[in-house]
Design a protein around this motif. Structure first.
Motif, PDB file in Angstrom:
ATOM      1  N   ALA A  61      -2.769  -5.386   7.920  1.00 52.85           N
ATOM      2  CA  ALA A  61      -1.538  -6.128   8.179  1.00 52.85           C
ATOM      3  C   ALA A  61      -1.450  -7.341   7.260  1.00 52.85           C
ATOM      4  N   VAL A  62      -0.228  -7.689   6.901  1.00 53.42           N
ATOM      5  CA  VAL A  62       0.040  -8.894   6.121  1.00 53.42           C
ATOM      6  C   VAL A  62       1.235  -9.595   6.761  1.00 53.42           C
ATOM      7  N   SER A  63       1.375 -10.875   6.463  1.00 54.55           N
ATOM      8  CA  SER A  63       2.516 -11.616   6.994  1.00 54.55           C
ATOM      9  C   SER A  63       3.092 -12.546   5.942  1.00 54.55           C
ATOM     10  N   PHE A  64       4.377 -12.731   5.996  1.00 50.07           N
ATOM     11  CA  PHE A  64       5.052 -13.754   5.207  1.00 50.07           C
ATOM     12  C   PHE A  64       6.343 -14.104   5.923  1.00 50.07           C
ATOM     13  N   SER A  65       7.017 -15.116   5.410  1.00 54.94           N
ATOM     14  CA  SER A  65       8.139 -15.699   6.141  1.00 54.94           C
ATOM     15  C   SER A  65       9.415 -15.687   5.325  1.00 54.94           C
ATOM     16  N   ALA A  66      10.530 -15.718   6.032  1.00 57.34           N
ATOM     17  CA  ALA A  66      11.809 -15.929   5.349  1.00 57.34           C
ATOM     18  C   ALA A  66      11.785 -17.251   4.603  1.00 57.34           C
ATOM     19  N   ASP A  67      11.010 -18.218   5.110  1.00 55.16           N
ATOM     20  CA  ASP A  67      10.893 -19.514   4.432  1.00 55.16           C
ATOM     21  C   ASP A  67      10.336 -19.369   3.023  1.00 55.16           C
ATOM     22  N   ASP A  68       9.498 -18.363   2.795  1.00 52.68           N
ATOM     23  CA  ASP A  68       8.929 -18.161   1.468  1.00 52.68           C
ATOM     24  C   ASP A  68       9.994 -17.801   0.439  1.00 52.68           C
ATOM     25  N   THR A 106      11.605  -7.316  -2.527  1.00 51.16           N
ATOM     26  CA  THR A 106      10.180  -7.400  -2.174  1.00 51.16           C
ATOM     27  C   THR A 106       9.838  -6.395  -1.084  1.00 51.16           C
ATOM     28  N   PHE A 107      10.691  -6.292  -0.078  1.00 49.46           N
ATOM     29  CA  PHE A 107      10.477  -5.280   0.958  1.00 49.46           C
ATOM     30  C   PHE A 107      10.480  -3.885   0.352  1.00 49.46           C
ATOM     31  N   ALA A 108      11.423  -3.617  -0.529  1.00 48.49           N
ATOM     32  CA  ALA A 108      11.509  -2.301  -1.152  1.00 48.49           C
ATOM     33  C   ALA A 108      10.254  -1.999  -1.967  1.00 48.49           C
ATOM     34  N   ALA A 109       9.740  -2.998  -2.680  1.00 45.13           N
ATOM     35  CA  ALA A 109       8.532  -2.804  -3.481  1.00 45.13           C
ATOM     36  C   ALA A 109       7.321  -2.542  -2.595  1.00 45.13           C
ATOM     37  N   LEU A 110       7.226  -3.256  -1.469  1.00 47.29           N
ATOM     38  CA  LEU A 110       6.110  -3.046  -0.543  1.00 47.29           C
ATOM     39  C   LEU A 110       6.169  -1.656   0.077  1.00 47.29           C
ATOM     40  N   CYS A 111       7.361  -1.209   0.418  1.00 48.39           N
ATOM     41  CA  CYS A 111       7.504   0.138   0.984  1.00 48.39           C
ATOM     42  C   CYS A 111       7.154   1.202  -0.061  1.00 48.39           C
ATOM     43  N   LYS A 112       7.575   0.995  -1.284  1.00 49.25           N
ATOM     44  CA  LYS A 112       7.263   1.943  -2.352  1.00 49.25           C
ATOM     45  C   LYS A 112       5.760   2.000  -2.614  1.00 49.25           C
ATOM     46  N   ALA A 113       5.108   0.841  -2.643  1.00 57.51           N
ATOM     47  CA  ALA A 113       3.667   0.803  -2.895  1.00 57.51           C
ATOM     48  C   ALA A 113       2.897   1.535  -1.795  1.00 57.51           C
ATOM     49  N   GLN A 114       3.310   1.348  -0.547  1.00 59.21           N
ATOM     50  CA  GLN A 114       2.644   2.026   0.563  1.00 59.21           C
ATOM     51  C   GLN A 114       2.869   3.535   0.502  1.00 59.21           C
ATOM     52  N   TYR A 115       4.076   3.956   0.141  1.00 60.60           N
ATOM     53  CA  TYR A 115       4.368   5.391   0.025  1.00 60.60           C
ATOM     54  C   TYR A 115       3.503   6.025  -1.060  1.00 60.60           C
ATOM     55  N   GLU A 116       3.401   5.345  -2.205  1.00 60.97           N
ATOM     56  CA  GLU A 116       2.584   5.885  -3.299  1.00 60.97           C
ATOM     57  C   GLU A 116       1.122   5.979  -2.886  1.00 60.97           C
ATOM     58  N   TYR A 117       0.668   4.996  -2.133  1.00 66.66           N
ATOM     59  CA  TYR A 117      -0.719   5.018  -1.660  1.00 66.66           C
ATOM     60  C   TYR A 117      -0.933   6.159  -0.658  1.00 66.66           C
ATOM     61  N   ALA A 118      -0.012   6.293   0.304  1.00 70.72           N
ATOM     62  CA  ALA A 118      -0.181   7.272   1.382  1.00 70.72           C
ATOM     63  C   ALA A 118      -0.040   8.708   0.897  1.00 70.72           C
ATOM     64  N   THR A 119       0.719   8.934  -0.164  1.00 70.71           N
ATOM     65  CA  THR A 119       0.940  10.301  -0.658  1.00 70.71           C
ATOM     66  C   THR A 119       0.054  10.644  -1.843  1.00 70.71           C
ATOM     67  N   PRO A 158      -1.656  -2.079  -1.380  1.00 73.26           N
ATOM     68  CA  PRO A 158      -1.822  -1.135  -0.277  1.00 73.26           C
ATOM     69  C   PRO A 158      -3.300  -0.789  -0.095  1.00 73.26           C
ATOM     70  N   PRO A 159      -3.682  -0.331   1.118  1.00 78.37           N
ATOM     71  CA  PRO A 159      -2.775   0.045   2.203  1.00 78.37           C
ATOM     72  C   PRO A 159      -2.199  -1.156   2.953  1.00 78.37           C
ATOM     73  N   THR A 160      -0.961  -1.003   3.352  1.00 83.76           N
ATOM     74  CA  THR A 160      -0.286  -2.007   4.158  1.00 83.76           C
ATOM     75  C   THR A 160       0.349  -1.285   5.340  1.00 83.76           C
ATOM     76  N   ASP A 161      -0.369  -1.246   6.435  1.00 84.70           N
ATOM     77  CA  ASP A 161       0.140  -0.540   7.614  1.00 84.70           C
ATOM     78  C   ASP A 161       1.262  -1.313   8.289  1.00 84.70           C
ATOM     79  N   ILE A 162       1.117  -2.639   8.336  1.00 86.28           N
ATOM     80  CA  ILE A 162       2.044  -3.463   9.109  1.00 86.28           C
ATOM     81  C   ILE A 162       2.406  -4.718   8.320  1.00 86.28           C
ATOM     82  N   ILE A 163       3.684  -5.050   8.298  1.00 87.12           N
ATOM     83  CA  ILE A 163       4.177  -6.290   7.708  1.00 87.12           C
ATOM     84  C   ILE A 163       4.826  -7.111   8.815  1.00 87.12           C
ATOM     85  N   LEU A 164       4.370  -8.343   8.960  1.00 83.79           N
ATOM     86  CA  LEU A 164       4.970  -9.264   9.914  1.00 83.79           C
ATOM     87  C   LEU A 164       5.861 -10.231   9.130  1.00 83.79           C
ATOM     88  N   PHE A 165       7.127 -10.255   9.473  1.00 77.03           N
ATOM     89  CA  PHE A 165       8.111 -11.069   8.752  1.00 77.03           C
ATOM     90  C   PHE A 165       8.796 -11.988   9.742  1.00 77.03           C
TER      91      PHE A 165
END
Length: 318
Positions: A61-68, A106-119, A158-165
């Motif tokens: 899991a990773v976390s970041f904020s809208a403030d970032d 950034t969300f799209a890039a994180l989702c793409k990176a996880q997909y590439e890792y998982a597949t 990755p792997p990034t199972d969970i993102i806390l935003f």
């Protein structure tokens, strides 16, 4: 670990298991939206949740904020100049002061990176590129804040199972202009002896600007959110007390913070948004507001009620 953190962890783990059965995860991260007023303890909570998800549940899991994703100080100065009469946009905070497109990408890039890792099925390790998430230092420019240099940004691989935003306004949704205008006009007609909301200290046109800015967040960021946690309190005025505590702590640690008067002026700028948008979030599931069928999203919105000490009072799952 606090009961508040335990509730959030249990909710996330159970939803992760449920949604994994739909074969959608771990091809993409489970993105958890965390909403709560400033000072309610989101930063400490998320740090503990990320650590326990890894240690106790073997979930990355990773976390970041809208403030970032606040605009840079230079860009914020320009926003202020472009809205010279609108005190709601004098500095960071309200919708319209974030780089929403950057956050979406950034969300799209994180989702793409996880997909590439998982597949990835080869014998060699995946070559997924790291995703850089900006960091924002609120103490810079005498408390007005600025983004830190890129070499200090958070690097996520990755792997990034969970993102806390997290974000103080996540879940707020715009209302039709005519509805906001009616609320404003009705409030202005209250008898002089009644306590009037702070949004009346701003021109209706300025509130309509913020209301319109919310649309970009709803369209670009909200669709990424899979489950939602709302940390709420019965007394919204606690935000003043908690914000003062934060600034005093920053100053005690040698950083530059706002004076007490500046804190009040700073928080006053947020209160109109709480007054206008928080009631609906308290009444309706984040996902039902997003146009989902209620049966499809049942059980994906956790509301935690906390007291003055930020301790959990109660919870409900919508």
């Amino acid at each position: 670990m606090s009961p508040k953190a335990q509730s959030v962890i249990q909710f996330i783990v159970e939803r992760f298991k449920d949604l994994s059965r739909q074969r959608r995860f771990p091809l993409k991260p489970l993105i958890v939206g965390i909403s709560g007023i400033q000072g309610c303890g989101k930063t400490t909570l998320l740090s503990n949740v990320v650590r326990k998800l890894d240690q106790d549940h073997n979930l990355a899991a990773v976390s970041f904020s809208a403030d970032d994703f606040y605009h840079t100080y230079e860009k914020q100065v320009q926003i202020k100049l472009n809205n010279s009469q609108n005190r709601l946009l004098e500095m960071r905070g309200l919708p319209g002061t974030h780089d929403v497109a950057f956050c979406r990408d950034t969300f799209a890039a994180l989702c793409k990176a996880q997909y590439e890792y998982a597949t990835h099925t080869g014998e060699t390790e995946t070559k997924a590129s790291p995703v850089l998430v900006p960091k924002y230092d609120k103490s810079r420019y005498n408390g007005k804040g600025d983004r830190v240099p890129k070499d200090q940004w958070q690097m996520i691989l990755p792997p990034t199972d969970i993102i806390l935003f997290d974000g103080w306004f996540l879940g707020f949704r715009h209302m039709p202009d005519e509805v906001l205008s009616r609320i404003y006009n009705d409030a202005s007609r209250r008898p002089n002896g009644d306590k009037k909301p702070l949004f009346l200290s701003h021109a209706l046109s300025h509130l309509l600007t913020i209301n319109n800015n919310l649309k970009e967040y709803e369209a670009s960021l909200y669709p990424f959110i899979d489950i939602f946690v709302h940390i709420d309190t019965k007394d919204i005025e606690l935000v003043y007390k908690w914000r003062l505590e934060q600034e005093h702590r920053m100053i005690a640690e040698g950083m530059t913070g706002m004076t007490d008067i500046e804190v009040k002026e700073f928080v006053d700028r947020y209160m109109p948004a709480y007054e206008l948008y928080l009631p609906k979030l308290r009444e309706t599931s984040f996902f039902e507001q997003n146009g989902h069928n209620s049966e499809d999203v049942s059980g994906r919105h956790l509301r935690l009620l906390i007291d003055e000490n930020r301790d959990k009072i109660s919870q409900v799952i919508l």
